[in-house]
Motif scaffolding. Structure first.
Motif, PDB file in Angstrom:
ATOM      1  N   THR A 177      26.704  49.081  29.900  1.00 23.51           N
ATOM      2  CA  THR A 177      25.499  48.247  30.638  1.00 23.51           C
ATOM      3  C   THR A 177      26.098  47.195  31.379  1.00 23.51           C
ATOM      4  O   THR A 177      25.459  47.019  32.546  1.00 23.51           O
ATOM      5  CB  THR A 177      24.786  47.464  29.356  1.00 23.51           C
ATOM      6  N   PHE A 178      27.432  46.827  31.222  1.00 24.54           N
ATOM      7  CA  PHE A 178      27.844  45.702  31.884  1.00 24.54           C
ATOM      8  C   PHE A 178      29.274  45.832  32.381  1.00 24.54           C
ATOM      9  O   PHE A 178      30.112  46.441  31.743  1.00 24.54           O
ATOM     10  CB  PHE A 178      27.859  44.382  30.833  1.00 24.54           C
ATOM     11  N   SER A 179      29.525  45.217  33.527  1.00 26.55           N
ATOM     12  CA  SER A 179      31.059  45.618  34.334  1.00 26.55           C
ATOM     13  C   SER A 179      31.483  44.222  34.839  1.00 26.55           C
ATOM     14  O   SER A 179      30.511  43.628  35.635  1.00 26.55           O
ATOM     15  CB  SER A 179      31.123  46.735  35.134  1.00 26.55           C
ATOM     16  N   THR A 180      32.632  43.649  34.509  1.00 25.33           N
ATOM     17  CA  THR A 180      32.963  42.747  35.407  1.00 25.33           C
ATOM     18  C   THR A 180      34.550  43.070  35.649  1.00 25.33           C
ATOM     19  O   THR A 180      35.410  43.448  35.056  1.00 25.33           O
ATOM     20  CB  THR A 180      32.974  41.369  34.660  1.00 25.33           C
ATOM     21  N   ARG A 181      34.972  42.500  37.044  1.00 29.87           N
ATOM     22  CA  ARG A 181      36.373  42.453  37.508  1.00 29.87           C
ATOM     23  C   ARG A 181      36.716  41.105  37.973  1.00 29.87           C
ATOM     24  O   ARG A 181      35.913  40.584  38.818  1.00 29.87           O
ATOM     25  CB  ARG A 181      36.424  43.417  38.547  1.00 29.87           C
ATOM     26  N   LEU A 182      37.676  40.585  37.779  1.00 30.82           N
ATOM     27  CA  LEU A 182      38.534  39.429  38.435  1.00 30.82           C
ATOM     28  C   LEU A 182      39.819  39.900  38.826  1.00 30.82           C
ATOM     29  O   LEU A 182      40.523  40.492  38.526  1.00 30.82           O
ATOM     30  CB  LEU A 182      38.649  38.454  37.361  1.00 30.82           C
ATOM     31  N   ALA A 183      39.829  39.864  40.269  1.00 28.86           N
ATOM     32  CA  ALA A 183      40.995  40.472  40.913  1.00 28.86           C
ATOM     33  C   ALA A 183      41.502  39.313  41.894  1.00 28.86           C
ATOM     34  O   ALA A 183      40.853  38.653  42.629  1.00 28.86           O
ATOM     35  CB  ALA A 183      40.557  41.477  41.944  1.00 28.86           C
ATOM     36  N   TYR A 184      42.940  39.267  41.713  1.00 26.03           N
ATOM     37  CA  TYR A 184      43.766  38.470  42.528  1.00 26.03           C
ATOM     38  C   TYR A 184      44.686  39.330  43.623  1.00 26.03           C
ATOM     39  O   TYR A 184      45.409  40.144  43.005  1.00 26.03           O
ATOM     40  CB  TYR A 184      44.683  37.590  41.868  1.00 26.03           C
ATOM     41  N   ASN A 185      44.534  39.077  44.992  1.00 29.93           N
ATOM     42  CA  ASN A 185      45.094  40.002  45.805  1.00 29.93           C
ATOM     43  C   ASN A 185      45.892  39.257  46.772  1.00 29.93           C
ATOM     44  O   ASN A 185      45.602  38.194  47.071  1.00 29.93           O
ATOM     45  CB  ASN A 185      44.098  40.805  46.842  1.00 29.93           C
ATOM     46  N   TRP A 186      47.275  39.678  46.922  1.00 30.40           N
ATOM     47  CA  TRP A 186      48.241  38.647  47.760  1.00 30.40           C
ATOM     48  C   TRP A 186      48.952  39.763  48.841  1.00 30.40           C
ATOM     49  O   TRP A 186      49.346  40.927  48.179  1.00 30.40           O
ATOM     50  CB  TRP A 186      49.318  37.957  46.877  1.00 30.40           C
ATOM     51  N   ARG A 187      49.087  39.229  49.900  1.00 31.10           N
ATOM     52  CA  ARG A 187      50.136  39.914  50.831  1.00 31.10           C
ATOM     53  C   ARG A 187      50.979  38.981  51.472  1.00 31.10           C
ATOM     54  O   ARG A 187      50.619  37.944  51.613  1.00 31.10           O
ATOM     55  CB  ARG A 187      49.280  40.622  51.764  1.00 31.10           C
ATOM     56  N   SER A 188      52.228  39.310  51.916  1.00 31.31           N
ATOM     57  CA  SER A 188      52.988  38.634  52.678  1.00 31.31           C
ATOM     58  C   SER A 188      52.755  38.572  54.069  1.00 31.31           C
ATOM     59  O   SER A 188      51.829  39.393  54.469  1.00 31.31           O
ATOM     60  CB  SER A 188      54.554  39.274  52.412  1.00 31.31           C
ATOM     61  N   GLU A 189      53.320  37.704  54.929  1.00 37.29           N
ATOM     62  CA  GLU A 189      53.092  37.510  56.151  1.00 37.29           C
ATOM     63  C   GLU A 189      53.108  38.868  56.791  1.00 37.29           C
ATOM     64  O   GLU A 189      53.695  39.868  56.472  1.00 37.29           O
ATOM     65  CB  GLU A 189      53.756  36.596  57.049  1.00 37.29           C
ATOM     66  N   PHE A 190      52.309  39.180  57.926  1.00 40.17           N
ATOM     67  CA  PHE A 190      52.316  40.388  58.741  1.00 40.17           C
ATOM     68  C   PHE A 190      52.101  40.099  60.332  1.00 40.17           C
ATOM     69  O   PHE A 190      51.505  39.187  60.573  1.00 40.17           O
ATOM     70  CB  PHE A 190      51.157  41.242  58.317  1.00 40.17           C
TER      71      PHE A 190
END
Length: 150
Positions: free
Chosen positions: A63-76
Motif C-alpha cells: 500500500t505504501f512506499s517511501t524513499r529518502l535519498a542523498y545524492n552527492w557528486r564531485s565537481e565536474f
C-alpha cells in the motif's frame, strides 16, 4: 568503477519488514585532448564527475512506499569553452530527496515528492576555483500527484 549494495532488514523482525538501505559509489576518470587555457591541464569529459555516491533508505509494502535519498557528486566540467574560450566547472554538491506513494486502491495512487530538501545551491567557477562564476539556487521543490489506471 562502481560498487553498489542493497540490504533489506526483514531479518530483524516483523517491525522491519519492507525496510532497507541501498548505497552505491562510482569513480569515473576521463580525459580529453582539450586543454584548460590558463593551466594547460587536460580537460575531462563534460558533465562527468570523477566521484559520486547515493544513499537511499526505503520502506515498501503493498500500500505504501517511501524513499529518502542523498545524492552527492564531485565537481565536474560543465562547459569546455565559454564565450571567452575558458572552461566552466560546477563545484561538488549533494542534495536530499524524498518520495512517498500511497495506493488508495489498486487503480489509484497518490504520490508526493520533495526535491532538494537541503536547499543546495549550484556554484560554478571559470577555469580556476578563485574565479567565481554563477551561483544559482532552484530551492526546494514539492510535487503532489495522483495517477489512475484505466
Amino acid at each position: 568503477f562502481e560498487i553498489a549494495a542493497t540490504k533489506t532488514f526483514g531479518f530483524l523482525g516483523e517491525a522491519f519488514e519492507g525496510t532497507g538501505l541501498s548505497v552505491n559509489y562510482t569513480f569515473a576518470d576521463s580525459e580529453t585532448a582539450n586543454e584548460n587555457v590558463n593551466t594547460g591541464a587536460l580537460l575531462p569529459l563534460e558533465d562527468l564527475s570523477e566521484e559520486s555516491y547515493n544513499v537511499v533508505a526505503f520502506y515498501e509494502n503493498n500500500t505504501f512506499s517511501t524513499r529518502l535519498a542523498y545524492n552527492w557528486r564531485s565537481e565536474f566540467l560543465d562547459v569546455t569553452a565559454n564565450l571567452i574560450n575558458e572552461p566552466v566547472y560546477t563545484k561538488a554538491s549533494g542534495q536530499l530527496d524524498l518520495s512517498i506513494s500511497y495506493n488508495i486502491t489498486k487503480k489509484i495512487k497518490l504520490t508526493f515528492n520533495g526535491i532538494n530538501l537541503t536547499d543546495t545551491y549550484r556554484e560554478q567557477y571559470i577555469s580556476i576555483p578563485e574565479r567565481q562564476g554563477i551561483t544559482s539556487l532552484t530551492g526546494r521543490r514539492y510535487n503532489l500527484g495522483i495517477s489512475v489506471k484505466l
